[in-house]
Design a protein around this motif. Structure first.
Motif, PDB file in Angstrom:
ATOM      1  N   PHE A  14       0.717  -1.062  -0.037  1.00  0.00           N
ATOM      2  CA  PHE A  14       0.276  -0.159  -0.317  1.00  0.00           C
ATOM      3  C   PHE A  14       1.040   1.492  -0.194  1.00  0.00           C
ATOM      4  O   PHE A  14       0.211   2.239  -0.473  1.00  0.00           O
ATOM      5  N   ASN A  15       1.839   1.161   0.308  1.00  0.00           N
ATOM      6  CA  ASN A  15       3.182   2.494   1.112  1.00  0.00           C
ATOM      7  C   ASN A  15       2.995   2.926  -0.964  1.00  0.00           C
ATOM      8  O   ASN A  15       3.710   4.376  -0.802  1.00  0.00           O
ATOM      9  N   ASN A  16       2.955   1.609  -1.878  1.00  0.00           N
ATOM     10  CA  ASN A  16       3.411   2.464  -2.873  1.00  0.00           C
ATOM     11  C   ASN A  16       2.203   2.301  -3.607  1.00  0.00           C
ATOM     12  O   ASN A  16       2.596   2.652  -5.449  1.00  0.00           O
ATOM     13  N   VAL A  17       1.196   3.166  -3.804  1.00  0.00           N
ATOM     14  CA  VAL A  17      -0.152   3.143  -3.603  1.00  0.00           C
ATOM     15  C   VAL A  17      -0.301   4.382  -4.442  1.00  0.00           C
ATOM     16  O   VAL A  17      -0.280   5.067  -2.547  1.00  0.00           O
ATOM     17  N   MET A  18      -0.582   5.355  -5.092  1.00  0.00           N
ATOM     18  CA  MET A  18      -0.806   6.768  -5.443  1.00  0.00           C
ATOM     19  C   MET A  18      -2.731   6.310  -5.272  1.00  0.00           C
ATOM     20  O   MET A  18      -3.072   7.522  -4.437  1.00  0.00           O
ATOM     21  N   GLN A  19      -3.212   6.088  -5.228  1.00  0.00           N
ATOM     22  CA  GLN A  19      -4.894   6.109  -5.835  1.00  0.00           C
ATOM     23  C   GLN A  19      -5.332   4.745  -6.236  1.00  0.00           C
ATOM     24  O   GLN A  19      -4.601   3.826  -7.194  1.00  0.00           O
ATOM     25  N   ILE A  20      -6.711   4.123  -5.472  1.00  0.00           N
ATOM     26  CA  ILE A  20      -7.088   2.939  -5.782  1.00  0.00           C
ATOM     27  C   ILE A  20      -8.428   3.564  -6.450  1.00  0.00           C
ATOM     28  O   ILE A  20      -9.733   4.989  -5.690  1.00  0.00           O
ATOM     29  N   PHE A  21      -8.335   3.225  -7.423  1.00  0.00           N
ATOM     30  CA  PHE A  21     -10.290   3.976  -7.846  1.00  0.00           C
ATOM     31  C   PHE A  21     -10.860   2.773  -8.923  1.00  0.00           C
ATOM     32  O   PHE A  21     -10.228   1.324  -9.129  1.00  0.00           O
ATOM     33  N   ILE A  22     -12.604   2.724  -9.328  1.00  0.00           N
ATOM     34  CA  ILE A  22     -13.683   1.574  -9.833  1.00  0.00           C
ATOM     35  C   ILE A  22     -13.381   2.327 -11.480  1.00  0.00           C
ATOM     36  O   ILE A  22     -13.437   3.439 -11.606  1.00  0.00           O
ATOM     37  N   VAL A  23     -13.561   1.509 -13.044  1.00  0.00           N
ATOM     38  CA  VAL A  23     -13.533   1.560 -14.036  1.00  0.00           C
ATOM     39  C   VAL A  23     -14.348   0.639 -13.918  1.00  0.00           C
ATOM     40  O   VAL A  23     -14.771  -0.238 -13.894  1.00  0.00           O
ATOM     41  N   LYS A  24     -15.313   1.362 -14.940  1.00  0.00           N
ATOM     42  CA  LYS A  24     -16.240   0.507 -16.198  1.00  0.00           C
ATOM     43  C   LYS A  24     -15.859  -0.149 -16.833  1.00  0.00           C
ATOM     44  O   LYS A  24     -15.284   1.022 -17.803  1.00  0.00           O
ATOM     45  N   ASN A  25     -16.317  -1.515 -16.889  1.00  0.00           N
ATOM     46  CA  ASN A  25     -15.122  -1.968 -18.492  1.00  0.00           C
ATOM     47  C   ASN A  25     -16.338  -2.438 -19.578  1.00  0.00           C
ATOM     48  O   ASN A  25     -17.121  -3.799 -18.398  1.00  0.00           O
ATOM     49  N   TYR A  31     -16.929  -4.368 -13.229  1.00  0.00           N
ATOM     50  CA  TYR A  31     -16.047  -2.757 -13.072  1.00  0.00           C
ATOM     51  C   TYR A  31     -14.843  -3.373 -12.363  1.00  0.00           C
ATOM     52  O   TYR A  31     -14.836  -4.175 -11.641  1.00  0.00           O
ATOM     53  N   LEU A  32     -14.125  -2.282 -12.011  1.00  0.00           N
ATOM     54  CA  LEU A  32     -12.858  -3.086 -11.716  1.00  0.00           C
ATOM     55  C   LEU A  32     -11.821  -2.532 -10.747  1.00  0.00           C
ATOM     56  O   LEU A  32     -12.603  -1.271 -11.068  1.00  0.00           O
ATOM     57  N   VAL A  33     -11.714  -2.518  -9.739  1.00  0.00           N
ATOM     58  CA  VAL A  33     -10.627  -2.036  -8.733  1.00  0.00           C
ATOM     59  C   VAL A  33      -9.810  -1.959  -9.028  1.00  0.00           C
ATOM     60  O   VAL A  33      -8.784  -3.150  -9.163  1.00  0.00           O
ATOM     61  N   ARG A  34      -8.520  -0.440  -9.844  1.00  0.00           N
ATOM     62  CA  ARG A  34      -7.795  -0.639  -9.496  1.00  0.00           C
ATOM     63  C   ARG A  34      -6.579   0.583  -8.832  1.00  0.00           C
ATOM     64  O   ARG A  34      -6.950   1.121  -8.561  1.00  0.00           O
TER      65      ARG A  34
END
Length: 101
Positions: A14-25, A31-34
């Motif tokens: 998690f320390n290397n994550v800038m953002q987590i978000f949802i994208v509709k495929n 729905y992708l959690v990316r």
């Protein structure tokens, strides 16, 4: 804190994550959690049939992160007590495994 991808082929710090978000495929109607890492690369953590479920997953990640940060703010005696409880209940702390559905 670690996040294990839905297909179990990636572990993300998690320390290397800038953002987590949802994208509709649109192609698969899912729905992708990316996440975006610190180098600007995007990867998928999980795929869900409903947007509401993807949002629940985001809430789960936030809750786990808050617990992780709270643990860091406690003193050593409290951390030891919490660690004993984790062992007692066979809980692996500070790791999220993305649910299959």
């Amino acid at each position: 804190m670690l996040i294990v991808s839905q297909d179990k082929d990636a572990i993300v710090n998690f320390n290397n994550v800038m953002q987590i978000f949802i994208v509709k495929n649109e192609n698969e109607k899912t729905y992708l959690v990316r996440y975006e890492n610190v180098d600007g690369y995007y990867e998928t953590l999980g795929k869900y049939k409903e947007e509401e479920r993807a949002k629940e997953i985001l809430k789960m990640i936030v809750s786990a992160y808050q617990s992780y940060k709270l643990f860091q703010c406690t003193n050593n005696a409290t951390q030891e007590e919490i660690a004993k409880k984790y062992q007692e209940f066979s809980i692996t702390p500070f790791r999220i495994e993305m649910p299959q559905e």
